[in-house]
Motif scaffolding. Structure first.
Motif, PDB file in Angstrom:
ATOM      1  N   LEU A 157      13.344  45.421   7.471  1.00  0.00           N
ATOM      2  CA  LEU A 157      11.899  45.405   7.621  1.00  0.00           C
ATOM      3  C   LEU A 157      11.574  44.318   8.632  1.00  0.00           C
ATOM      4  O   LEU A 157      11.816  43.143   8.392  1.00  0.00           O
ATOM      5  CB  LEU A 157      11.221  45.114   6.285  1.00  0.00           C
ATOM      6  CG  LEU A 157       9.699  44.868   6.381  1.00  0.00           C
ATOM      7  CD1 LEU A 157       9.002  46.104   6.899  1.00  0.00           C
ATOM      8  CD2 LEU A 157       9.155  44.476   5.038  1.00  0.00           C
ATOM      9  N   VAL A 158      11.094  44.699   9.735  1.00  0.00           N
ATOM     10  CA  VAL A 158      10.785  43.728  10.782  1.00  0.00           C
ATOM     11  C   VAL A 158       9.326  43.916  11.164  1.00  0.00           C
ATOM     12  O   VAL A 158       8.891  45.013  11.487  1.00  0.00           O
ATOM     13  CB  VAL A 158      11.680  43.929  12.024  1.00  0.00           C
ATOM     14  CG1 VAL A 158      11.263  42.962  13.120  1.00  0.00           C
ATOM     15  CG2 VAL A 158      13.132  43.701  11.649  1.00  0.00           C
ATOM     16  N   ILE A 159       8.642  42.845  11.090  1.00  0.00           N
ATOM     17  CA  ILE A 159       7.278  42.859  11.606  1.00  0.00           C
ATOM     18  C   ILE A 159       7.296  41.969  12.836  1.00  0.00           C
ATOM     19  O   ILE A 159       7.906  40.901  12.834  1.00  0.00           O
ATOM     20  CB  ILE A 159       6.294  42.356  10.549  1.00  0.00           C
ATOM     21  CG1 ILE A 159       6.260  43.344   9.383  1.00  0.00           C
ATOM     22  CG2 ILE A 159       4.904  42.194  11.124  1.00  0.00           C
ATOM     23  CD1 ILE A 159       5.340  42.949   8.289  1.00  0.00           C
ATOM     24  N   ALA A 160       6.635  42.392  13.833  1.00  0.00           N
ATOM     25  CA  ALA A 160       6.744  41.713  15.121  1.00  0.00           C
ATOM     26  C   ALA A 160       6.260  40.291  15.067  1.00  0.00           C
ATOM     27  O   ALA A 160       6.385  39.553  16.018  1.00  0.00           O
ATOM     28  CB  ALA A 160       5.962  42.490  16.174  1.00  0.00           C
ATOM     29  N   SER A 172      11.533  48.327  12.911  1.00  0.00           N
ATOM     30  CA  SER A 172      11.989  49.181  11.807  1.00  0.00           C
ATOM     31  C   SER A 172      12.673  50.421  12.350  1.00  0.00           C
ATOM     32  O   SER A 172      13.769  50.764  11.940  1.00  0.00           O
ATOM     33  CB  SER A 172      10.807  49.573  10.927  1.00  0.00           C
ATOM     34  OG  SER A 172       9.807  50.215  11.710  1.00  0.00           O
ATOM     35  N   GLY A 173      12.074  51.049  13.301  1.00  0.00           N
ATOM     36  CA  GLY A 173      12.743  52.186  13.951  1.00  0.00           C
ATOM     37  C   GLY A 173      13.144  53.258  12.961  1.00  0.00           C
ATOM     38  O   GLY A 173      12.435  53.555  11.997  1.00  0.00           O
ATOM     39  N   ASP A 222      12.837  52.675   6.760  1.00  0.00           N
ATOM     40  CA  ASP A 222      12.255  53.239   5.537  1.00  0.00           C
ATOM     41  C   ASP A 222      12.261  52.169   4.467  1.00  0.00           C
ATOM     42  O   ASP A 222      13.265  51.869   3.841  1.00  0.00           O
ATOM     43  CB  ASP A 222      13.072  54.449   5.088  1.00  0.00           C
ATOM     44  CG  ASP A 222      12.355  55.181   3.952  1.00  0.00           C
ATOM     45  OD1 ASP A 222      12.831  56.254   3.558  1.00  0.00           O
ATOM     46  OD2 ASP A 222      11.320  54.674   3.483  1.00  0.00           O
ATOM     47  N   VAL A 223      11.155  51.579   4.314  1.00  0.00           N
ATOM     48  CA  VAL A 223      11.110  50.433   3.413  1.00  0.00           C
ATOM     49  C   VAL A 223      11.119  50.855   1.959  1.00  0.00           C
ATOM     50  O   VAL A 223      11.172  50.016   1.072  1.00  0.00           O
ATOM     51  CB  VAL A 223       9.855  49.594   3.697  1.00  0.00           C
ATOM     52  CG1 VAL A 223       9.924  48.996   5.073  1.00  0.00           C
ATOM     53  CG2 VAL A 223       8.611  50.456   3.581  1.00  0.00           C
ATOM     54  N   GLY A 224      11.065  52.136   1.770  1.00  0.00           N
ATOM     55  CA  GLY A 224      11.114  52.569   0.383  1.00  0.00           C
ATOM     56  C   GLY A 224      12.497  52.404  -0.218  1.00  0.00           C
ATOM     57  O   GLY A 224      12.673  52.361  -1.421  1.00  0.00           O
ATOM     58  N   GLN A 229      12.676  38.274  10.879  1.00  0.00           N
ATOM     59  CA  GLN A 229      12.904  38.911   9.597  1.00  0.00           C
ATOM     60  C   GLN A 229      14.349  39.378   9.558  1.00  0.00           C
ATOM     61  O   GLN A 229      14.904  39.820  10.547  1.00  0.00           O
ATOM     62  CB  GLN A 229      11.982  40.129   9.415  1.00  0.00           C
ATOM     63  CG  GLN A 229      10.508  39.797   9.392  1.00  0.00           C
ATOM     64  CD  GLN A 229      10.047  39.322   8.039  1.00  0.00           C
ATOM     65  OE1 GLN A 229      10.768  39.473   7.062  1.00  0.00           O
ATOM     66  NE2 GLN A 229       8.866  38.723   7.978  1.00  0.00           N
ATOM     67  N   GLY A 269       3.597  47.978  19.188  1.00  0.00           N
ATOM     68  CA  GLY A 269       4.765  48.632  18.604  1.00  0.00           C
ATOM     69  C   GLY A 269       5.965  47.734  18.553  1.00  0.00           C
ATOM     70  O   GLY A 269       7.095  48.181  18.730  1.00  0.00           O
ATOM     71  N   GLY A 270       5.737  46.483  18.295  1.00  0.00           N
ATOM     72  CA  GLY A 270       6.865  45.557  18.332  1.00  0.00           C
ATOM     73  C   GLY A 270       7.681  45.555  17.071  1.00  0.00           C
ATOM     74  O   GLY A 270       8.485  44.679  16.857  1.00  0.00           O
ATOM     75  N   SER A 271       7.477  46.481  16.229  1.00  0.00           N
ATOM     76  CA  SER A 271       8.242  46.485  14.987  1.00  0.00           C
ATOM     77  C   SER A 271       9.659  46.954  15.245  1.00  0.00           C
ATOM     78  O   SER A 271       9.926  47.780  16.109  1.00  0.00           O
ATOM     79  CB  SER A 271       7.561  47.421  13.993  1.00  0.00           C
ATOM     80  OG  SER A 271       8.415  47.620  12.887  1.00  0.00           O
ATOM     81  N   ARG A 285      17.055  41.358   6.723  1.00  0.00           N
ATOM     82  CA  ARG A 285      17.231  41.907   5.395  1.00  0.00           C
ATOM     83  C   ARG A 285      18.482  42.759   5.382  1.00  0.00           C
ATOM     84  O   ARG A 285      18.574  43.731   6.120  1.00  0.00           O
ATOM     85  CB  ARG A 285      16.031  42.762   5.011  1.00  0.00           C
ATOM     86  CG  ARG A 285      16.170  43.403   3.642  1.00  0.00           C
ATOM     87  CD  ARG A 285      14.940  44.167   3.284  1.00  0.00           C
ATOM     88  NE  ARG A 285      13.799  43.274   3.131  1.00  0.00           N
ATOM     89  CZ  ARG A 285      12.626  43.666   2.626  1.00  0.00           C
ATOM     90  NH1 ARG A 285      12.476  44.923   2.269  1.00  0.00           N
ATOM     91  NH2 ARG A 285      11.645  42.847   2.514  1.00  0.00           N
TER      92      ARG A 285
END
Lengths: 387, 397
Positions: free
Chosen positions: A306-309, A293-294, A298-300, A313, A289-291, A315
């Motif tokens: 947008l963070v991927i572990a 985004s929390g 909402d990447v939409g 990243q 669960g290291g993302s 943005r």
């Protein structure tokens, strides 16, 4: 008998002469006859002597070839010697009339016993089954044969030629030669037995050896993809002689054990390397669960963070995750790393969500003070501290 | 008036049908692993070899092609195989469970499979299980649809989101064994697999020990002697083969550990994206249908003699137009989610591709070295056998 004649002296002389002539003629006649007889006898003797001379010369020439196991048969009277048995003793053929001491029953029995011993030795040599055993067998059979053959040759000369020819020609099947004399036949039979057994034994040994060799080479050839090379030819390197079956098997087992040891080393080395890599990567680190985004992930929506572990990243003014050594950062860092003090206005993070916790940990581990302050600012902005 | 009521009734029915089509019930039931209560004797424990699953890229449904990433799917094959192996191993019902690339003939139970679908929401696997005699145990498709709670950190267990799927496979395997496999069958399977392994290394010796019946099932015709020297050598080789397989497990374990975090996150995000995509697609479809129906109804109303219908026709037409426009908007929004998902997938591909390539390179390198060594041992065994046969022949003569 001189004639008493009353003749005159001349007549008497004539008579004397005549009687002398008569006597001489008579003598002449008698001498001529004896001379003829002598001539006839001389011729016969010469003929007989010539025969004896030729036979004695052939027996003497074969004697020196006895010690040589590979000598070719020198006797012209033995043209049918088998080529497969080159080491067969080139025994002599002897004329029955040449020597008065032809084999007797005892001598023939001794010859047969010696030939049987040679055959037994050759049969023993058969069990080796290898070329060395072939050679030893050959040597044994050869020596035994040579030991027996002179006796049989010398003792069985009366029918030795015929017997040896028969033995030579029928040696492979060991058939007994037929001879006139019992002694000769016995000797020949014994020699035939010796020859037959020798031949048979030698052939057997030869065949066995050849068969085994071919079989083993076949196996190795088969294993070697039929290229005709023995992949295990180096097993006997340095030995200077061909290996027996048991020796070869032992050598193959040793090679197998060497392969096992090499394999074990390779596998263990690989496992150690993998284990070391796992330790370096921190196998005890749980980074689930290291993302980052929390709630705002909402990447939409355009501009959403947008963070991927896996890596840093950013943005739209979102979260900056400083890169670590492996490019990943997790929630639950258990490694012993240097941490920096928390500013006074930052409360304890017991109620932090995932994103806030990541920000806090990143800030606490950041060695660069400016970047660390920026991270704390982001934390304050995210958690609403000071607003 | 009747015509107006009829039009309204038709519109209502259409709207209701479109709404019902989007009704989805998700279950949060988790399938636990079932353990065999009775202890199993060592001689009856069956070892399991799991082949690397096929990626199934050729069987991806058309509507899921945009959700399928080839490099991610390749990594998923190792992941799914390893997860299934872990589930079976943890059940304690079997012997050694390993992921085995390649040769599965000499394993007691061989499991192969294909990933038919794998996104954050759904995983579908085609699983085939066969024992060493050639008997097929299981050949069916498994599907698991998870809910968002599978990714909720507060409710999420330490297990994989689709652990229930792997547990279900393990439970079916155990059920089949309990129903159909006796103790003698298990011993026979172990014997066949042992002879299969021996036959692979010394076919000239062990080819005649097995025979295939008319059903294609292998049967033991002869048993090797306990003190057979060739068999003893092959036993040593088999121990090395176990070591090699264990080394491969280290590779796979490392790989899964490295990919687990980004892959899990990708699945969670892709689950959200997929849910939104599906919802938007359903909404777009419903709105399109209603909009078209409304326009048709409005056009029909303009021809009506009824004053109410006539004067309400512009409203109906406008509503229909708005619904159609909304359908297109939702379609566009769905496309955004598709792009976002594609970006997620590409990002994950960039991370997993090097690891996957490295894993494949290491596996191929190690397997190549091992196979070369095996080939040498086969030659040695053949030579030893020829040597022994030659000795036996000479002693008989």
């Amino acid at each position: 008998m001189p004639l008493k004649m009353t003749f005159g002296k001349s007549q008497k002389a004539k008579l004397d002469i005549r009687s002398t002539v008569t006597q001489g003629s008579l003598t002449n006649r008698q001498g001529a006859g004896s001379l003829r007889t002598i001539l006839v006898l001389g011729l016969a003797t010469a003929v007989l002597a010539g025969c004896q001379t030729s036979s004695s010369s052939s027996s003497s020439s074969s004697m020196p070839s006895m010690p040589s196991p590979s000598s070719s048969p020198s006797s012209p009277s033995t043209p049918s010697m088998p080529s497969s048995s080159p080491s067969m003793p080139s025994t002599s053929s002897s004329s029955s009339s040449g020597s008065p001491s032809f084999p007797t029953a005892s001598s023939s029995s001794s010859a047969s016993s010696s030939s049987s011993s040679s055959s037994s030795s050759s049969s023993q040599s058969q069990q080796g089954g290898q070329q060395s055993s072939q050679q030893s067998g050959q040597t044994a059979s050869t020596s035994g044969g040579f030991e027996s053959s002179p006796r049989s040759g010398t003792d069985g000369q009366d029918s030795g030629n015929t017997g040896f020819e028969n033995a030579g020609s029928t040696g492979t099947d060991g058939s007994t030669a037929q001879n006139g004399s019992q002694a000769g036949s016995q000797s020949n039979g014994g020699f035939d037995q010796a020859g037959g057994q020798n031949n048979g034994g030698f052939d057997t040994a030869g065949n066995n050896g050849d068969g085994q060799n071919s079989g083993s080479f076949e196996g190795s050839q088969t294993a070697g993809q039929g290229n005709g090379d023995d992949p295990f030819a180096d097993l006997s390197d340095g030995r200077g002689q061909v290996m027996t079956a048991s020796e070869r098997r032992a050598a193959l087992d040793a090679r197998l054990d060497e392969g096992f040891a090499e394999f074990d080393g390779m596998i263990l080395g690989e496992r150690e390397r993998v284990q070391a890599q796992a330790d370096d990567a921190g196998s005890g680190v749980m980074s689930g669960g290291g993302s980052g985004s929390g709630n705002g992930g909402d990447v939409g929506q355009p501009g959403g963070p947008l963070v991927i572990a896996s890596g840093p990243q950013t943005r739209g003014g979102g979260i900056i995750v400083p890169p670590t050594a492996n490019g990943r950062q997790g929630d639950f860092e258990t490694t012993q790393e240097e941490t920096f003090p928390v500013p006074d206005d930052i409360p304890p993070g017991a109620n932090d969500d995932v994103v806030a916790r990541q920000l806090r940990e990143a800030a606490m581990r950041e060695p660069d003070p400016e970047l660390r302050e920026k991270l704390w600012d982001e934390y304050r902005a995210y958690t609403g501290i000071g607003q | 008036m009747y015509r107006l009521y009829r039009y309204l009734l038709i519109l209502t029915l259409l709207a209701g049908a479109a709404g019902c089509a989007t009704q989805t019930v998700k279950s949060t039931t988790f399938t636990p692993i079932v353990e065999d209560g009775s202890p199993v004797v060592e001689e009856e424990l069956l070892d399991i070899g799991i082949g690397i699953f096929q990626p199934g890229l050729d069987d991806v449904p058309r509507n899921r092609e945009e959700l399928t990433f080839s490099d991610v799917r390749m990594a998923e094959t190792y992941f799914a195989s390893y997860q299934l192996a872990q589930a079976l191993q943890n059940s304690g019902n079997w012997g050694v469970v390993r992921v085995v690339p390649g040769r599965l003939e000499s394993v007691d139970l061989a499991i192969t499979g294909t990933i038919l679908q794998s996104d954050g929401e759904t995983m579908r696997l085609q699983v085939h299980v066969q024992d060493s005699t050639g008997m097929t145990w299981i050949d069916k498709e498994y599907e698991e649809v998870v809910s968002k709670y599978s990714y909720d950190p507060r409710m999420r267990r330490s297990e994989d989101a689709f652990q229930g799927l792997f547990n279900k496979i393990a439970n079916d395997l155990l059920a089949y064994k309990q129903r159909n496999i006796s103790a003698d069958d298990a011993v026979n399977i172990r014997t066949v697999s042992k002879i299969q392994f021996a036959r692979d290394f010394a076919p000239q010796v062990f080819d005649e020990y097995l025979a295939e019946n008319r059903n294609g099932i292998l049967e033991v015709k002869r048993l090797p002697a306990q003190n057979d020297p060739i068999l003893n050598r092959i036993e040593n080789i088999r121990e090395r083969d176990f070591l090699y397989v264990d080394a491969l497990q280290d590779y796979y374990s490392n790989f899964v550990r490295q990919m687990e975090t980004p892959y899990t996150e990708f699945r969670r995000m892709s689950y959200d994206e997929v849910m939104k995509m599906d919802r938007l697609a359903a909404d777009a479809r419903r709105n399109m249908i209603m909009g078209v129906a409304a326009i048709i109804g409005g056009l029909a109303a303009t021809q009506s003699n009824n004053a109410a219908a006539y004067y309400s026709s512009p409203v109906i037409l406008a509503s229909g137009g708005w619904l159609i426009k909304d359908a297109f908007d939702k379609g566009d929004e769905r496309a955004l989610h598709v792009e976002a998902l594609a970006e997620l997938g590409n990002s994950l591909e960039m991370e997993l591709a090097p690891q996957t390539i490295e894993l494949e390179e290491r596996t191929i390198t190690l397997s190549g070295s091992v196979e070369a060594q095996y080939e040498q041992w086969r030659e040695i065994l053949a030579d030893i056998y020829s040597n022994e046969i030659g000795e036996a022949t000479s002693s008989e003569q």
